[in-house]
Design an enzyme around this catalytic site. Sequence first.
Site: not given
Length: 448
Positions: A160, A283, A379, A406
């Site tokens: 990837c 993250q 969060d 997100c």
Amino acid sequence: MELKKIKILSHGEGGEGVGFLNGKKVYVPHALPGDVVDVEVVEKKKSYIIAKLLKIVSYSKNRVEPQCKVSDWCGGCQFQSLKYDNQLKFKQEKVCNFLKNIADFDDKRLENIVEKIYGPNDIFRYRNKAQYPVRQTIDSVLTTGFFVENSHNICEHNDCLLSPKEFKPIVDCVLGFMQQEGLLAYDETTMQGDIRTILIRKALATGEILVCIVANIESIKNYGILVEKLKSFEGFKTLVLNVNKTHNNKIIGETTINLYGDGFITDILCGIKFKISAQSFYQVNPMVAEKIYSKVLEYASPKEDDEVWDICCGVGTITLFLAQKSRFVHGLEINEDAVVLAWKNAAINNIKNVDFVAAPAEDFMPRIEKLIGSIFVVDPPRKGIQLPVVESIVKANPQKVIYVSCNPKSFAVDVKMFEERGYFLKKLQPFDQFCHTSHVEVVGLLEK
């Protein structure tokens, strides 16, 4: 087979192209605004149609040649064919549209509070984590790749372009060992087999690498052979076996066994060290994460006498940043393993003005008779926070609420709940943390 030709006029919220057919919206994955395309109607709903892209008759002026050969097949990226400036424009508009349609914001208000989206310089090789589901071909050869969009079929590909270059040879090494030892890939249909997923994490600041084999078995024979092979990769620090015997979509199981090393790697964000395990929420784009946490600190602007709550604190990243400027910070997190790591992260950084609680926020917060805090940071996962959490925060009467999200859709839902209770969105900064995908991160400041 029903074939149609349509012009793509806009994006859907998931990044798919949108056109019209007989007055109905048509959603076409991998089509871009400005494309004229031949499509096959796949599914007709009451108010819209889902179609498959067959051929691009004429190309959008914003279309580019994707660098990845399987970007139109793999479910990881939606936007490698779109110029990067237009990716950012789509994400900025996506955030604003959710606030318009869900929280009733008008254009003037959005213009005043929404800052220009932050896009990083490095839009490839930015991820510090990748998960490779393992499958077996009809010739009994082990292979891996990524899920095809909206399916559990595999697009065979293990390099990837969003992940570090060394991940591919490490995956090849692990697959070679499995093949040599006669290990079988887990089959979701028969619920039989040994190996489910290969997970790799790299701490980009230190170069340390964790390799995790997620398996349907509790031990792997001769794993020492694999350890010796992995030692040839610079930065390799630990190998773990994660046992997952569930028969659902859950990737990681509850039990992890250290096969080599201590099961952790250490990364550094904004000068603070963090221990990370295979299960840790951390993250995936640390370069953008530093920008996000700096924005949280800017919006919060804590003073030395402020008491702060960090809701859904994970391994304590935001908690420890805020603790450097505050009197005390409370971290609340549902995942017990993450809380254990949060305490360790506080210790290795010699930060003592924090505490951490392992509990669901919606259960824990309403039970506190007098919840005291001048600043609250939330969060949450993609689903957002629940009404009891919003009401508990409002009842505590903080000066500020900093919301990191997100998912701009659930963010807009939660902003509306806050505004109905007297806390209004004053500033909002979008971030492109997941380049070439339709996802966007936001940090918002709410005040009374």
